[in-house]
Design an enzyme around this catalytic site. Structure first.
Site, PDB file in Angstrom:
ATOM      1  N   PHE A  13       0.862  -1.176   0.000  1.00 36.91           N
ATOM      2  CA  PHE A  13       0.000   0.000   0.000  1.00 36.91           C
ATOM      3  C   PHE A  13       0.897   1.223   0.000  1.00 36.91           C
ATOM      4  O   PHE A  13       2.070   1.157   0.346  1.00 36.91           O
ATOM      5  CB  PHE A  13      -0.999   0.023   1.169  1.00 36.91           C
ATOM      6  CG  PHE A  13      -0.453  -0.394   2.496  1.00 36.91           C
ATOM      7  CD1 PHE A  13       0.287   0.474   3.274  1.00 36.91           C
ATOM      8  CD2 PHE A  13      -0.702  -1.671   2.988  1.00 36.91           C
ATOM      9  CE1 PHE A  13       0.766   0.086   4.506  1.00 36.91           C
ATOM     10  CE2 PHE A  13      -0.218  -2.059   4.235  1.00 36.91           C
ATOM     11  CZ  PHE A  13       0.512  -1.178   4.993  1.00 36.91           C
ATOM     12  N   SER A  14       0.371   2.371  -0.419  1.00 35.87           N
ATOM     13  CA  SER A  14       1.220   3.497  -0.806  1.00 35.87           C
ATOM     14  C   SER A  14       1.509   4.497   0.295  1.00 35.87           C
ATOM     15  O   SER A  14       2.435   5.293   0.178  1.00 35.87           O
ATOM     16  CB  SER A  14       0.592   4.242  -1.997  1.00 35.87           C
ATOM     17  OG  SER A  14      -0.707   4.674  -1.659  1.00 35.87           O
ATOM     18  N   THR A  15       0.735   4.497   1.386  1.00 42.47           N
ATOM     19  CA  THR A  15       0.983   5.478   2.448  1.00 42.47           C
ATOM     20  C   THR A  15       1.133   4.771   3.776  1.00 42.47           C
ATOM     21  O   THR A  15       0.484   3.749   4.038  1.00 42.47           O
ATOM     22  CB  THR A  15      -0.164   6.504   2.562  1.00 42.47           C
ATOM     23  OG1 THR A  15      -1.358   5.833   2.953  1.00 42.47           O
ATOM     24  CG2 THR A  15      -0.388   7.210   1.237  1.00 42.47           C
ATOM     25  N   GLN A  18      -1.884   3.866   6.001  1.00 42.86           N
ATOM     26  CA  GLN A  18      -2.667   2.660   5.759  1.00 42.86           C
ATOM     27  C   GLN A  18      -2.211   1.489   6.622  1.00 42.86           C
ATOM     28  O   GLN A  18      -2.911   0.482   6.720  1.00 42.86           O
ATOM     29  CB  GLN A  18      -2.582   2.282   4.273  1.00 42.86           C
ATOM     30  CG  GLN A  18      -3.353   3.249   3.372  1.00 42.86           C
ATOM     31  CD  GLN A  18      -3.136   2.929   1.912  1.00 42.86           C
ATOM     32  OE1 GLN A  18      -2.109   3.302   1.357  1.00 42.86           O
ATOM     33  NE2 GLN A  18      -4.074   2.236   1.284  1.00 42.86           N
TER      34      GLN A  18
END
Length: 607
Positions: A13-15, A18
């Site tokens: 996941f990118s952040t 999260q």
């Protein structure tokens, strides 16, 4: 008995936010369920996770765990025929379609079956060769993922531009430096008085030559609370972080991500935070830190034994002068000697009593000649003016590039295809970043030159105060005062060359001169008489002297009286650094070892 194929889970996941949500649990449970339903062995020891890593700029391949997985396949650690389980293709890549397809094919061409858990699709080399529509479906999915990321990136940039435009009404972020807090309505930052006082103390201590290690130890010994609830004690790294944080000047620097790296976005926002440190104190603290790094850091003993560590040189060999404590009473108990001579190398062991030398230097620094010694250099003033003009031009160039970027964003917002501008936008971004780097360098140099200008009256006042206090203090208080005095001296004196045996010609120079005169037809007796009459080659401590160089290149030759170190005889040079150094070489005799070559080219005037 057939061995079940192995399956490996790839979770991304990118952040980092999260991490605290449902993304990780959801992706993991999907992998586990698929493996059980399809008779696969899920190898949990090699679960590949890119948590908070972007697939839009290929960070997960270049620096992340997906790249590690591909290398593991090549190395044979992941056997051919294994399965890679991902929630969807956008977990693999959100890059441009050509880059995304390259990553996709790199996996399946290595004999790995790629499974997207959200829709149950299996992509393998064999299946794609039999049913080419699978590859078309994958391309469509990855293209949509890239478009979604582009829109998200564009919206985020637009949101930041909007926030920046409304900065006077609302702050960009609730996050604040440790000495500030945001108001309830988020329109301003409020100072926390005791923490602001602590930051100001840290800058003052640093300006006065106290190192980060000493500051850290002092705060921990006094049980001063840290700025973070998670930190139970102070660390050197956090003190350094405070000293480098330009938020103390009121600045806020926005950042963006480029090629997986965090880079400055545009000019810093001035007066964003409440200013708590002056430009002068910030510059002096950093100058002091640089001086300690250059001239040697670390506690210098009780009360700081040698005020001049790092700026002393032997005038004869250009080696360093070292402080020697012989553990005995009287002036001869503490000496300054050439490090090369002490080590038995090619120099003369002629000591200079430290207490006498300190008296002489401090007497000069309190004398009337200090005013002319600290006058600004013409070349430095010229460079300052040129840098000021250059800074204006670079700022204008950055504004032009930003306007071009905004025009492209506006066109995309109005419906233009991003792809037709993508290359140009990347070029502009690279140009802007390059100019911003050059601007920062020029601004630092300009700031350094501006602060090289000395407030002579303030310098005099500080020196007088420090010298007076030295006789009245002890312990840490004496250490602090001598540290501050040491830094004050190093701000007005760039280097000191010591000649404890007075003027002595270098043996290499005398040998070259002898050879030159003999070649000219003089007899050996005539040459010996000439050299013994005109040149000095025996040390005479009663005529010892030292030279001092100012930050702007002015030089003083100082002869202390042999009877009283506070009685000084001065000789001054011009204000041009190159000419000063030339005169010093010619007057003092520190000729380079190829003096013979110089003689042959008649640079010393012999015919």
């Amino acid at each position: 008995m057939k061995i079940s194929p192995k399956a490996y889970s790839y979770i991304r996941f990118s952040t980092t936010e999260q991490t605290h949500g449902d993304s990780y649990r959801r992706q993991y449970e999907l992998s586990l369920a698929y493996a059980e339903l399809n008779g696969l062995i899920l190898d949990e020891s090699l679960t590949y996770k890119d948590l908070g890593v972007s697939a839009f700029d290929k960070s997960n391949v270049r620096d992340g765990q997906l790249g590690v997985f591909l290398k593991a396949v090549e190395a044979g650690l992941v056997p051919v025929g294994s399965f890679l389980l991902v929630e969807s293709l956008d977990r693999i890549s959100r890059a441009t379609i050509t880059d995304a397809l390259e990553i996709f094919m790199a996996i399946v061409n290595r004999g790995i079956t790629l499974v997207t858990l959200a829709d149950g699709m299996e992509y393998s080399k064999e299946k794609i060769n039999k049913q080419f529509t699978d590859i078309i479906i994958s391309i469509a999915i990855m293209s949509r993922a890239h478009e979604e990321s582009l829109i998200k990136s564009k919206r985020l940039k637009a949101a930041w531009i909007s926030k920046r435009a409304n900065i006077g009404k609302k702050k960009l972020t609730a996050t604040a430096p440790g000495w500030l807090k945001i108001s309830d309505d988020r329109t301003e930052y409020l100072v926390i008085e005791d923490k602001v006082k602590l930051v100001q103390d840290i800058f003052e201590w640093t300006k006065n030559g106290i190192g980060t290690g000493t500051i850290t130890k002092r705060l921990n010994q006094e049980n001063v609370p840290t700025f973070s609830l998670r930190a139970s004690m102070w660390h050197d790294s956090y003190i350094q972080k405070i000293l480098h944080n330009r938020a103390v000047l009121g600045e806020f620097q926005m950042h963006s991500e480029l090629a997986g790296k965090r880079v400055p976005e545009g000019e810093p926002l001035l007066e964003y935070f409440p200013r708590i440190i002056s430009d002068e104190l910030f510059a002096l603290a950093h100058s002091s830190r640089k001086s300690r790094l250059t001239h040697g850091a670390g506690r210098k003993g009780k009360g700081i034994s040698n005020l001049f560590s790092g700026i002393l040189r032997c005038g004869y060999c250009q080696g360093s002068m070292v402080y020697l404590n012989k553990q005995s009473a009287g002036p001869r108990g503490k000496l300054l000697v050439c490090a090369n001579a002490k080590a038995g190398k090619n120099c003369m062991y002629i000591p200079w009593e430290y207490s006498y030398f300190e008296q002489s230097v401090l007497t000069y620094c309190q004398g009337l000649d200090l005013d002319s010694f600290l006058q600004p250099n013409v070349k430095a003033e010229s460079e300052t003016a040129e840098l000021a003009d250059k800074i204006v031009l670079m700022k204008a160039s950055i504004d032009v590039i930003k306007n071009k970027e905004l025009n492209i964003f506006s066109a995309v917002e109005d419906g233009a295809k991003y792809q037709q501008f993508e290359v140009r936008l990347n070029q502009l971004e690279q140009q802007r970043i390059q100019v911003e780097i050059e601007l920062q360098s020029a601004q630092k140099r300009h700031e350094l030159l501006l602060h090289a200008k000395v407030d002579i009256q303030k310098v005099r006042s500080n020196l007088d105060d420090f010298i007076q206090q030295m006789g009245q203090l002890s312990g840490d208080e004496l250490y602090d005062v001598r540290s501050a005095l040491s830094q004050q001296v190093k701000r007005i004196v760039s280097s000191i060359a010591m000649y404890p045996g007075s003027y002595i010609e270098k043996p290499a120079y005398l040998s070259a001169l002898r050879a030159h005169l003999l070649e000219k037809g003089y007899t050996a007796d005539e040459v010996t008489e000439h050299i013994s009459t005109e040149y000095k080659f025996v040390a005479n401590p009663k005529e010892r002297f030292f030279t001092m160089v100012s930050p702007t290149g002015l030089i003083r030759v100082i002869h202390p009286s042999s009877d009283n170190p506070e009685v000084l005889n001065l000789a001054a040079s011009g204000d041009d650094l190159a000419e000063n150094l030339k005169q010093q070489v010619e007057r003092v005799g520190t000729f380079i070892d190829n003096a013979k070559n110089l003689l042959r080219t008649k640079k010393l005037g012999y015919t």
